[in-house]
Design a protein around this motif. Sequence first.
Motif, short mmCIF file in Angstrom:
data_model
loop_
_atom_site.label_atom_id
_atom_site.label_comp_id
_atom_site.label_asym_id
_atom_site.label_seq_id
_atom_site.Cartn_x
_atom_site.Cartn_y
_atom_site.Cartn_z
N MET A 1 0.84 -1.20 0.00
CA MET A 1 0.00 0.00 0.00
C MET A 1 0.87 1.25 0.00
SD MET A 1 -3.26 0.72 0.08
CE MET A 1 -4.42 -0.12 1.17
N ALA A 2 1.89 1.23 0.86
CA ALA A 2 2.80 2.38 0.97
C ALA A 2 3.54 2.61 -0.35
CB ALA A 2 3.80 2.15 2.10
N ILE A 3 3.99 1.51 -0.94
CA ILE A 3 4.70 1.61 -2.23
C ILE A 3 3.77 2.17 -3.30
CG2 ILE A 3 5.83 0.28 -4.08
CD1 ILE A 3 6.73 -1.69 -1.83
N GLY A 4 2.54 1.66 -3.29
CA GLY A 4 1.54 2.13 -4.25
C GLY A 4 1.29 3.62 -4.13
N ARG A 5 1.15 4.08 -2.88
CA ARG A 5 0.91 5.52 -2.65
C ARG A 5 2.07 6.36 -3.16
NH1 ARG A 5 -1.22 4.62 2.80
NH2 ARG A 5 -3.47 4.55 2.66
N LEU A 6 3.28 5.89 -2.84
CA LEU A 6 4.48 6.62 -3.27
C LEU A 6 4.58 6.66 -4.80
CD1 LEU A 6 7.44 5.61 -0.93
CD2 LEU A 6 6.66 7.92 -1.50
N THR A 7 4.26 5.53 -5.41
CA THR A 7 4.33 5.46 -6.88
C THR A 7 3.40 6.48 -7.50
OG1 THR A 7 4.77 3.09 -6.66
CG2 THR A 7 4.26 3.90 -8.86
N ILE A 8 2.18 6.54 -6.95
CA ILE A 8 1.20 7.51 -7.47
C ILE A 8 1.72 8.94 -7.29
CG2 ILE A 8 -1.11 8.50 -7.07
CD1 ILE A 8 -1.98 5.56 -6.42
N LEU A 9 2.29 9.18 -6.13
CA LEU A 9 2.85 10.50 -5.81
C LEU A 9 3.91 10.91 -6.84
CD1 LEU A 9 2.11 12.08 -3.13
CD2 LEU A 9 4.45 11.57 -2.43
N TRP A 10 4.82 9.98 -7.12
CA TRP A 10 5.90 10.28 -8.07
C TRP A 10 5.37 10.43 -9.49
CZ3 TRP A 10 9.55 12.54 -5.98
CH2 TRP A 10 10.18 12.11 -4.82
N LEU A 11 4.38 9.61 -9.82
CA LEU A 11 3.80 9.72 -11.17
C LEU A 11 3.12 11.07 -11.36
CD1 LEU A 11 2.34 6.15 -11.81
CD2 LEU A 11 4.22 7.24 -13.02
N GLU A 12 2.46 11.52 -10.30
CA GLU A 12 1.82 12.84 -10.36
C GLU A 12 2.86 13.94 -10.52
OE1 GLU A 12 -2.30 12.13 -7.83
OE2 GLU A 12 -0.62 13.17 -6.91
N ALA A 13 3.95 13.78 -9.80
CA ALA A 13 5.04 14.76 -9.89
C ALA A 13 5.61 14.78 -11.31
CB ALA A 13 6.14 14.42 -8.89
N LEU A 14 5.75 13.59 -11.87
CA LEU A 14 6.29 13.47 -13.23
C LEU A 14 5.36 14.13 -14.25
CD1 LEU A 14 8.90 12.06 -14.05
CD2 LEU A 14 7.58 10.07 -14.71
N GLU A 15 4.07 13.95 -14.02
CA GLU A 15 3.08 14.54 -14.91
C GLU A 15 3.12 16.07 -14.83
OE1 GLU A 15 -1.01 12.52 -15.85
OE2 GLU A 15 -1.30 14.11 -14.39
N LYS A 16 3.21 16.58 -13.60
CA LYS A 16 3.30 18.04 -13.39
C LYS A 16 4.56 18.59 -14.06
CE LYS A 16 0.53 18.63 -9.30
NZ LYS A 16 0.51 18.24 -7.90
N LEU A 17 5.61 17.84 -13.92
CA LEU A 17 6.90 18.24 -14.50
C LEU A 17 6.78 18.35 -16.03
CD1 LEU A 17 9.79 18.76 -13.51
CD2 LEU A 17 10.29 16.38 -13.99
N LYS A 18 6.11 17.38 -16.61
CA LYS A 18 5.91 17.39 -18.07
C LYS A 18 5.13 18.62 -18.49
CE LYS A 18 6.21 12.67 -19.76
NZ LYS A 18 5.55 11.52 -19.19
N ARG A 19 4.14 18.98 -17.67
CA ARG A 19 3.31 20.14 -17.98
C ARG A 19 4.14 21.42 -17.92
NH1 ARG A 19 -1.38 19.77 -14.20
NH2 ARG A 19 -1.18 17.55 -14.52
N ILE A 20 5.02 21.50 -16.94
CA ILE A 20 5.87 22.68 -16.79
C ILE A 20 6.81 22.81 -17.99
CG2 ILE A 20 7.76 23.71 -15.44
CD1 ILE A 20 6.47 22.36 -12.96
N ARG A 21 7.35 21.66 -18.42
CA ARG A 21 8.34 21.68 -19.50
C ARG A 21 7.75 21.87 -20.89
NH1 ARG A 21 12.16 16.69 -18.91
NH2 ARG A 21 13.30 17.72 -20.56
N SER A 22 6.45 21.58 -21.03
CA SER A 22 5.88 21.69 -22.39
C SER A 22 5.51 23.13 -22.72
CB SER A 22 4.66 20.79 -22.51
OG SER A 22 3.67 21.23 -21.60
#
Length: 121
Positions: free
Chosen positions: A100-121
């Motif tokens: 569960m903890a790993i899953g939550r962290l993964t989602i957190l990082w994926l969201e961060a990655l998505e935000k990062l993509k938005r900033i860079r585009s």
Amino acid sequence: MKESDTKNEETGIQKAVELMRQGATMLNEACPECSGPLFQLKDDIICPQCGKKVLIVSDEAEVQELEKEAILVELDHAISSQIENLTKRLNEEKDSDELMAIGRLTILWLEALEKLKRIRS
Ligand SMILES: [Zn+2]
């Protein structure tokens, strides 16, 4: 071409030659006012045609943009490797709380990655 224009151009060339003598280098940038070539002498950028100093803001802004991009690329790599680590742990982990903890962290990082993509585009 009016006579005064020719004169202006001549003084411009003379001034350019004078600047070169002082160790100035010709830049790729053109003067925003007369589109003549600009010269750099130490920290000053001078237009010999207009006979004044010119401020080029795009250079500084460009440098800042490149620095920002470099940080974002680094962040992208860091997050990607975090996700990679989490994926490995996800494969090995049996404990449901840990999963569960790993899953939550993964989602957190994926969201961060998505935000990062938005900033860079
Ligand atoms: Zn000029």
